[in-house]
Write an enzyme that holds these catalytic residues in place. Structure first.
Site, PDB file in Angstrom:
ATOM      1  N   CYS A 154      -9.369   0.343   1.187  1.00 41.68           N
ATOM      2  CA  CYS A 154      -9.506   1.524   0.392  1.00 41.68           C
ATOM      3  C   CYS A 154      -9.926   0.998  -1.302  1.00 41.68           C
ATOM      4  O   CYS A 154     -10.837   1.555  -1.685  1.00 41.68           O
ATOM      5  CB  CYS A 154      -8.245   2.444  -0.047  1.00 41.68           C
ATOM      6  N   THR A 155      -9.390  -0.065  -1.304  1.00 46.13           N
ATOM      7  CA  THR A 155      -9.546  -0.657  -2.849  1.00 46.13           C
ATOM      8  C   THR A 155     -11.004  -1.332  -2.773  1.00 46.13           C
ATOM      9  O   THR A 155     -11.804  -1.306  -3.848  1.00 46.13           O
ATOM     10  CB  THR A 155      -8.616  -1.549  -3.278  1.00 46.13           C
ATOM     11  N   THR A 213      -3.485  -8.893  -3.387  1.00 44.24           N
ATOM     12  CA  THR A 213      -4.516  -8.116  -2.548  1.00 44.24           C
ATOM     13  C   THR A 213      -5.637  -8.924  -2.388  1.00 44.24           C
ATOM     14  O   THR A 213      -6.129  -9.736  -3.249  1.00 44.24           O
ATOM     15  CB  THR A 213      -5.085  -6.631  -3.416  1.00 44.24           C
ATOM     16  N   ASN A 318      -7.096   6.658  -2.661  1.00 50.48           N
ATOM     17  CA  ASN A 318      -6.876   5.681  -1.735  1.00 50.48           C
ATOM     18  C   ASN A 318      -6.661   6.344  -0.285  1.00 50.48           C
ATOM     19  O   ASN A 318      -6.936   5.521   0.653  1.00 50.48           O
ATOM     20  CB  ASN A 318      -5.591   4.840  -2.191  1.00 50.48           C
TER      21      ASN A 318
END
EC number: 1.2.1.12
Length: 341
Positions: A154-155, A213, A318
């Site tokens: 999603c990021t 991440t 998200n």
């Protein structure tokens, strides 16, 4: 034949359920089968209907030992732990959405092809599957070779469109990304063991938790020209949904903040409409719950220090934004592969 693209969902968690909700709002795609070894049809119906973030599904949902019905249409359900044993072919599912978070490489996800699926989309980053982000590199999808693909995270879906526009107009020399990220299912409600990530084992409520991440580095996979130029980290915060990206970059070309915003606004109204959005209002995170965009640039939140050094801020749901891109990618795959249209 209805003419709709028929998909199956493996793993009826947050993304699996919201992908299904997103398909219910589209005229050209439908879910025909769901597999989850931990949930029977009756519980599937309950979890689909009631959602603490995205609210109650307004239509008719019914689950029983005989099956799972949505708007009067029966959904095939399976409870297989081994994806090779799921009979996707019998259910009529041509594309499988792999949303368990477990079968995230080509070798594991290929098991779905054994059951009759033609294509698989992994709803997570993958170490070896080709990664496609709508609005960024989806046109490079090759149906002849890409049977197992990843929709990234999603990021990455938020960051990549933003980075693409900025890089194409002004050039990105290097950059750092921080995502302030809402709670996800992997976190703990109270302190508990988390061997690989000690801080990740701390209670989600009452804490801001630094986390790693790979989202920024993954941008280099979908935009090769940015490989090695971006990296990032995350802060996990105790909110139910909606996250925000802070992208701080050094630019190759001197410019003004106004010109950057102009370029992003134009992209949001043009070639990236529906993926990239733009706002100059005084918004906060809850304003983006159930927003379908991958990335909404917040013009008032960004700042510029010099003509080549700028911080950009972009919001994303998200859960819902990402789930809509999964559906978009499935439709794109079907169009390219001419899967039962």
């Amino acid at each position: 034949m209805s003419g709709k693209i028929k998909i199956g969902i493996n793993g009826f968690g947050r993304i699996g359920r919201l992908v299904m909700r997103a398909t219910m709002l589209r005229p050209d795609i439908e879910v025909v089968a769901i597999n989850d070894p931990f949930i029977d049809a009756e519980y599937m119906a309950y979890m689909f209907k009631y959602d603490s973030v995205h609210k109650t599904w307004p239509g008719h949902v019914n689950g029983s030992k005989d099956g799972f019905l949505v708007e009067g249409r029966k959904i095939h359900t399976f409870t297989e732990s081994d994806p090779s044993k799921i009979n996707w072919g019998a259910a009529g599912a041509d594309i499988v959405i792999e949303s368990t978070g477990v079968f995230t490489d080509i070798a594991k996800a290929t098991a779905h092809l054994t059951g009759g699926a033609k294509k698989v989309i992994i709803t997570a980053p993958s170490n070896d599957a080709p990664m496609y982000v709508m609005g960024v590199n989806h046109e490079k999808y090759n149906p002849a070779t890409d049977h197992i693909i990843s929709n990234a995270s999603c990021t990455t879906n938020c960051l990549a469109p933003l980075a693409k526009v900025v890089n194409s107009k002004f050039g990105i020399k290097e950059g750092l990304m921080t995502t302030v990220h809402a709670t996800t299912a992997t976190q703990k409600t109270v302190d508990g063991p988390s061997k690989k990530d000690w801080r990740g084992g701390r209670a989600v409520n009452g804490n801001i938790i630094p986390s790693s991440t790979g989202a920024a580095k993954a941008v280099g996979k979908v935009l090769p020209e940015l490989k090695g130029k971006l990296t990032g980290m995350a802060f996990r915060v105790p909110t139910n949904d909606v996250s925000v990206v802070d992208l701080t970059v050094t630019l190759e070309k001197a410019t003004t903040y106004e010109d950057i915003m102009k370029a992003l606004k134009e992209a949001s109204e043009g070639e990236m409409k529906g993926v990239l959005a733009y706002t100059d209002e005084d918004v906060v995170s809850s304003d983006f719950v159930t927003d379908p965009a991958s990335c909404t640039v917040d013009a008032k939140a960004g700042i510029m220090l010099s003509p080549t050094f700028v911080k950009l801020v972009a919001w994303y749901d998200n859960e819902w934004g990402y789930s809509n891109r999964v559906v978009d990618l499935a439709l794109h795959v079907a169009k390219k592969a001419a899967v039962k249209v």
